[in-house]
Design a protein around this motif. Sequence first.
Motif, PDB file in Angstrom:
ATOM      1  N   ASN A 199       0.839  -1.210   0.000  1.00 20.53           N
ATOM      2  CA  ASN A 199       0.000   0.000   0.000  1.00 20.53           C
ATOM      3  C   ASN A 199       0.871   1.257   0.000  1.00 20.53           C
ATOM      4  O   ASN A 199       0.581   2.226  -0.703  1.00 20.53           O
ATOM      5  N   ALA A 200       1.937   1.210   0.797  1.00 17.76           N
ATOM      6  CA  ALA A 200       2.840   2.360   0.874  1.00 17.76           C
ATOM      7  C   ALA A 200       3.524   2.589  -0.469  1.00 17.76           C
ATOM      8  O   ALA A 200       3.678   3.726  -0.920  1.00 17.76           O
ATOM      9  N   VAL A 201       3.900   1.497  -1.118  1.00 16.76           N
ATOM     10  CA  VAL A 201       4.524   1.605  -2.441  1.00 16.76           C
ATOM     11  C   VAL A 201       3.505   2.139  -3.453  1.00 16.76           C
ATOM     12  O   VAL A 201       3.826   2.985  -4.285  1.00 16.76           O
ATOM     13  N   ASP A 202       2.277   1.667  -3.338  1.00 16.73           N
ATOM     14  CA  ASP A 202       1.209   2.182  -4.210  1.00 16.73           C
ATOM     15  C   ASP A 202       1.056   3.692  -4.055  1.00 16.73           C
ATOM     16  O   ASP A 202       0.973   4.426  -5.042  1.00 16.73           O
ATOM     17  N   ALA A 203       1.000   4.132  -2.796  1.00 13.91           N
ATOM     18  CA  ALA A 203       0.817   5.567  -2.521  1.00 13.91           C
ATOM     19  C   ALA A 203       1.991   6.357  -3.100  1.00 13.91           C
ATOM     20  O   ALA A 203       1.816   7.463  -3.620  1.00 13.91           O
ATOM     21  N   GLN A 235       3.902   5.351  -5.670  1.00 15.56           N
ATOM     22  CA  GLN A 235       3.744   5.274  -7.115  1.00 15.56           C
ATOM     23  C   GLN A 235       2.719   6.303  -7.603  1.00 15.56           C
ATOM     24  O   GLN A 235       2.909   6.953  -8.627  1.00 15.56           O
ATOM     25  N   LYS A 236       1.666   6.466  -6.824  1.00 13.68           N
ATOM     26  CA  LYS A 236       0.609   7.400  -7.224  1.00 13.68           C
ATOM     27  C   LYS A 236       1.118   8.849  -7.225  1.00 13.68           C
ATOM     28  O   LYS A 236       0.820   9.597  -8.149  1.00 13.68           O
ATOM     29  N   ILE A 237       1.880   9.215  -6.192  1.00 14.66           N
ATOM     30  CA  ILE A 237       2.327  10.615  -6.149  1.00 14.66           C
ATOM     31  C   ILE A 237       3.303  10.874  -7.290  1.00 14.66           C
ATOM     32  O   ILE A 237       3.288  11.929  -7.921  1.00 14.66           O
ATOM     33  N   ARG A 259       5.956   3.687   6.980  1.00 12.38           N
ATOM     34  CA  ARG A 259       5.907   5.113   6.657  1.00 12.38           C
ATOM     35  C   ARG A 259       6.177   5.341   5.175  1.00 12.38           C
ATOM     36  O   ARG A 259       7.112   4.779   4.614  1.00 12.38           O
ATOM     37  N   ASP A 260       5.338   6.159   4.552  1.00 18.55           N
ATOM     38  CA  ASP A 260       5.622   6.486   3.159  1.00 18.55           C
ATOM     39  C   ASP A 260       5.500   7.976   2.918  1.00 18.55           C
ATOM     40  O   ASP A 260       4.968   8.712   3.744  1.00 18.55           O
ATOM     41  N   ARG A 261       6.052   8.418   1.792  1.00 19.98           N
ATOM     42  CA  ARG A 261       5.912   9.811   1.368  1.00 19.98           C
ATOM     43  C   ARG A 261       5.044   9.847   0.116  1.00 19.98           C
ATOM     44  O   ARG A 261       5.327  10.510  -0.860  1.00 19.98           O
ATOM     45  N   LYS A 273     -13.699   7.105   2.626  1.00 19.29           N
ATOM     46  CA  LYS A 273     -14.036   6.382   1.406  1.00 19.29           C
ATOM     47  C   LYS A 273     -13.206   5.098   1.249  1.00 19.29           C
ATOM     48  O   LYS A 273     -13.739   4.036   0.956  1.00 19.29           O
ATOM     49  N   TYR A 274     -11.910   5.204   1.468  1.00 21.55           N
ATOM     50  CA  TYR A 274     -11.041   4.071   1.146  1.00 21.55           C
ATOM     51  C   TYR A 274     -10.851   3.090   2.299  1.00 21.55           C
ATOM     52  O   TYR A 274     -10.561   1.923   2.083  1.00 21.55           O
ATOM     53  N   ILE A 275     -10.946   3.608   3.511  1.00 24.47           N
ATOM     54  CA  ILE A 275     -10.691   2.731   4.653  1.00 24.47           C
ATOM     55  C   ILE A 275     -11.995   2.298   5.323  1.00 24.47           C
ATOM     56  O   ILE A 275     -12.208   1.119   5.587  1.00 24.47           O
ATOM     57  N   ASN A 276     -12.864   3.247   5.548  1.00 15.86           N
ATOM     58  CA  ASN A 276     -14.078   2.899   6.281  1.00 15.86           C
ATOM     59  C   ASN A 276     -15.029   2.036   5.466  1.00 15.86           C
ATOM     60  O   ASN A 276     -15.798   1.263   6.012  1.00 15.86           O
ATOM     61  N   PHE A 302     -13.938  -1.329  -0.742  1.00 17.43           N
ATOM     62  CA  PHE A 302     -13.998  -0.356  -1.810  1.00 17.43           C
ATOM     63  C   PHE A 302     -12.551  -0.036  -2.138  1.00 17.43           C
ATOM     64  O   PHE A 302     -11.894   0.730  -1.473  1.00 17.43           O
ATOM     65  N   SER A 303     -12.042  -0.621  -3.143  1.00 22.88           N
ATOM     66  CA  SER A 303     -10.616  -0.511  -3.360  1.00 22.88           C
ATOM     67  C   SER A 303     -10.243   0.776  -4.072  1.00 22.88           C
ATOM     68  O   SER A 303     -10.626   1.020  -5.204  1.00 22.88           O
ATOM     69  N   GLY A 304      -9.486   1.586  -3.361  1.00 26.99           N
ATOM     70  CA  GLY A 304      -9.000   2.825  -3.948  1.00 26.99           C
ATOM     71  C   GLY A 304      -8.052   2.565  -5.100  1.00 26.99           C
ATOM     72  O   GLY A 304      -7.989   3.348  -6.051  1.00 26.99           O
ATOM     73  N   ALA A 305      -7.343   1.477  -5.016  1.00 27.39           N
ATOM     74  CA  ALA A 305      -6.385   1.156  -6.076  1.00 27.39           C
ATOM     75  C   ALA A 305      -7.118   0.917  -7.384  1.00 27.39           C
ATOM     76  O   ALA A 305      -6.770   1.452  -8.433  1.00 27.39           O
ATOM     77  N   GLU A 306      -8.178   0.141  -7.269  1.00 24.01           N
ATOM     78  CA  GLU A 306      -8.977  -0.173  -8.438  1.00 24.01           C
ATOM     79  C   GLU A 306      -9.511   1.111  -9.068  1.00 24.01           C
ATOM     80  O   GLU A 306      -9.435   1.316 -10.264  1.00 24.01           O
ATOM     81  N   ILE A 311      -0.499  -1.812  -7.128  1.00 22.90           N
ATOM     82  CA  ILE A 311      -0.565  -3.192  -6.685  1.00 22.90           C
ATOM     83  C   ILE A 311      -1.957  -3.616  -6.200  1.00 22.90           C
ATOM     84  O   ILE A 311      -2.471  -4.661  -6.532  1.00 22.90           O
ATOM     85  N   GLY A 312      -2.554  -2.780  -5.370  1.00 24.64           N
ATOM     86  CA  GLY A 312      -3.815  -3.143  -4.711  1.00 24.64           C
ATOM     87  C   GLY A 312      -4.914  -3.487  -5.696  1.00 24.64           C
ATOM     88  O   GLY A 312      -4.883  -3.090  -6.843  1.00 24.64           O
ATOM     89  N   HIS A 313      -5.858  -4.257  -5.304  1.00 26.63           N
ATOM     90  CA  HIS A 313      -6.946  -4.656  -6.184  1.00 26.63           C
ATOM     91  C   HIS A 313      -8.232  -4.891  -5.435  1.00 26.63           C
ATOM     92  O   HIS A 313      -9.309  -4.755  -5.978  1.00 26.63           O
ATOM     93  N   PHE A 314      -8.135  -5.301  -4.201  1.00 23.17           N
ATOM     94  CA  PHE A 314      -9.317  -5.866  -3.567  1.00 23.17           C
ATOM     95  C   PHE A 314      -9.866  -5.063  -2.411  1.00 23.17           C
ATOM     96  O   PHE A 314     -10.931  -5.341  -1.925  1.00 23.17           O
ATOM     97  N   GLY A 315      -9.096  -4.075  -1.985  1.00 26.37           N
ATOM     98  CA  GLY A 315      -9.604  -3.241  -0.916  1.00 26.37           C
ATOM     99  C   GLY A 315      -9.737  -3.957   0.408  1.00 26.37           C
ATOM    100  O   GLY A 315     -10.611  -3.636   1.208  1.00 26.37           O
ATOM    101  N   LEU A 316      -8.927  -4.955   0.642  1.00 24.61           N
ATOM    102  CA  LEU A 316      -8.954  -5.644   1.927  1.00 24.61           C
ATOM    103  C   LEU A 316      -7.598  -5.673   2.616  1.00 24.61           C
ATOM    104  O   LEU A 316      -7.510  -5.930   3.810  1.00 24.61           O
ATOM    105  N   GLY A 317      -6.559  -5.405   1.844  1.00 28.40           N
ATOM    106  CA  GLY A 317      -5.207  -5.562   2.365  1.00 28.40           C
ATOM    107  C   GLY A 317      -4.946  -4.783   3.646  1.00 28.40           C
ATOM    108  O   GLY A 317      -4.358  -5.310   4.584  1.00 28.40           O
ATOM    109  N   PHE A 318      -5.415  -3.574   3.703  1.00 33.21           N
ATOM    110  CA  PHE A 318      -5.160  -2.742   4.866  1.00 33.21           C
ATOM    111  C   PHE A 318      -5.595  -3.435   6.156  1.00 33.21           C
ATOM    112  O   PHE A 318      -4.908  -3.401   7.172  1.00 33.21           O
ATOM    113  N   TYR A 319      -6.745  -4.076   6.097  1.00 30.20           N
ATOM    114  CA  TYR A 319      -7.291  -4.670   7.319  1.00 30.20           C
ATOM    115  C   TYR A 319      -6.495  -5.866   7.832  1.00 30.20           C
ATOM    116  O   TYR A 319      -6.687  -6.307   8.959  1.00 30.20           O
TER     117      TYR A 319
END
Length: 629
Positions: free
Chosen positions: A35-39, A41-43, A75-77, A88-91, A95-99, A115-123
């Motif tokens: 997730n941190a790598v995704d974040a 990658q997104k920035i 920790r990510d930047r 939206k993404y966590i609660n 609901f996968s933000g990556a998707e 990377i993310g796809h399913f919106g469950l990894g965080f949990y």
Amino acid sequence: MKTGQINVQTENIFPIIKKFLYSDHEIFLRELVSNAVDATQKIKFLSTNGEFKGELGELQVEVILDAEAKTLTIRDRGIGMTADEIDKYINQIAFSGAEEFVKQYEGKEGAEQIIGHFGLGFYSGFMVSDKVQIRTLSRTDGAQAVQWESNGSPEYTITEIEKEDRGTDIVLHISEDSKEFLEKARIQGILDKYCKFLPHPVLFGTKTEYIDDPSGEKDEDGKVKRVSNEVPNQVNNVKPAWTKSPADLEQGDYDNFYRELYPMSMDSALFHIHLNVDYPFNLTGILYFPKIKENVEVQRNKINLYSNQVFITDNVEEIVPEFLTLLHGVIDSPDIPLNVSRSYLQSDGNVKKISSHITKKVADKLSEMFRKDRADFESKWEDLKLFVQYGSLSDEKFAEKAKSFTLLKDTDGNYHTIEEYKEKIAPLQTDKNDKIVVLYTNNLEEQFGFVKKAKDRGYQVVQIDGPLAPHWLQKIEQAYDNMTFVRLDSDTLDKLIQKEEEIPSKLSKEDEEALKPLFEGVVNKEKFIVQIESMSADDAPIIITQPEFIRRMMEQQKMGGAGFFGAFPETHNLVINANHEKIGDILSEKTQKTKEEKVKQLADIAMLSQGLLKGEALNAFIERSIELI
Ligand code: ADP
Ligand code: MG
């Protein structure tokens, strides 16, 4: 402060996640780091796209262990989240933000690397924590940093906090029964396993390096002193070989990458295949052909499956056909569903396509090697043949392609494809029923006598051995229905390749009837069936054979097949050459005793030449032979 309810249908989602989402708890770290790598990658993506105009800063992910506070922080930047985004993404579980991100930016370079796809990894963090905090500052101008906190009940709190750097800290308060995850070595191990090739630097603590003393101080020998130096410990190589273009890589790079993958392995690979597909699915990777060992099991399960450079599993049985699990290397595909059960994988259409694609690639590579440099291919054949046999037995399409590069090695060390064999050698070895008889040996040493006799007659003998040989021979015989393989010691040459003309026997019917019981008297009748045949006079006086079908049956039985035969008795034929002069001589001996002695000696010699004379019988033979001198 704001309080609310996590928006899920089932109240009991947490116990479900804890128990069933991942059977392996260590996965939480893979999920949170990715997730941190995704974040991150997104920035980077938003920045190159012109949507983010601020400073990117040091784009790296840090894993911070605080054993005293019992926390593990990722920790990510990256892009960070606003309170609304958390909502939206966590609660909203699943609901996968990556998707959403990938959909929104579809077609633009970089977006598909999320990377993310399913919106469950965080949990998955809750599998090992009493409490999880998200402390995050969004990339948006003037954003307010917020902290989300939950103890794993469906309740959470959100508070405003002070946070200077853009990005997110995921703080796990590790629970008592997961305290293994507060050990440095354990975390390092998990990072090595799952994060070794992530596309952004992942740092975990520091490591000691030895460098030349920066002040230039010298030791007694006048050499610059080596001093230790603490440097950040980066766990990953952000650009592993398989993500590069084959054109940019040399053989040495592939060799190095093999060592990077298998630091413990002493061997190098025979050759490799660089996979690079983008239609109809995405797949990259490098597969290596190892030197096949006697014990093939030890080298199984060395293919590592990645998804966007995140390690998923080294159990790829469902993704590649079984015979390909002998290969080593890496497969990376974002199209393989990751967070789902194995049984689901098997029925997944993409997985099936990937599997047959890889099979095809491997077969194509082998035939290309064969065509481009036959001498080189032949030099590798001994290491390849088990693999090719295995592939031919387990995959029809592979078997079809393998016909063109399957080789038969003769006893002079020359290689023939089956077609070449049919053209050049078969005419000499066709029997009276137009069957091509392929004479083979599985052991040149032990069957030397048989080989020599066959070659003296102008026949060619090929070498076929290995654990799969009995099954593989059958497969070839089915594919070419006028071909039959017989091991040299399975019958007499005249019987193996039967020609029209019959060899007349020097013995009369009465002679044979007198001889047979003599031989039966000296051998174990349960194990040896005595036969008299009229063979060429220059053949041995006695040949011990074992019919091809009996031996194959027993070999297959040993490998665990053909069980219904139970304990198949091991029998041999003791074939007496009616035309050999020593056999004729026996009957002209004067006494019964001298007849028996001669018979015994001849039978023992035949057994000795087959390695069948052992223990007491061998000893008696030796003593008797000394006596004779
Ligand atoms: P997935 O990664 O499959 O989308 P997750 O449960 O792992 O599902 O994460 C849910 C969403 O939460 C992500 O898609 C992302 O939008 C957001 N998220 C999680 N971790 C971070 C992070 N470190 N920085 C920014 N956003 C994050
Ligand atoms: Mg995720």
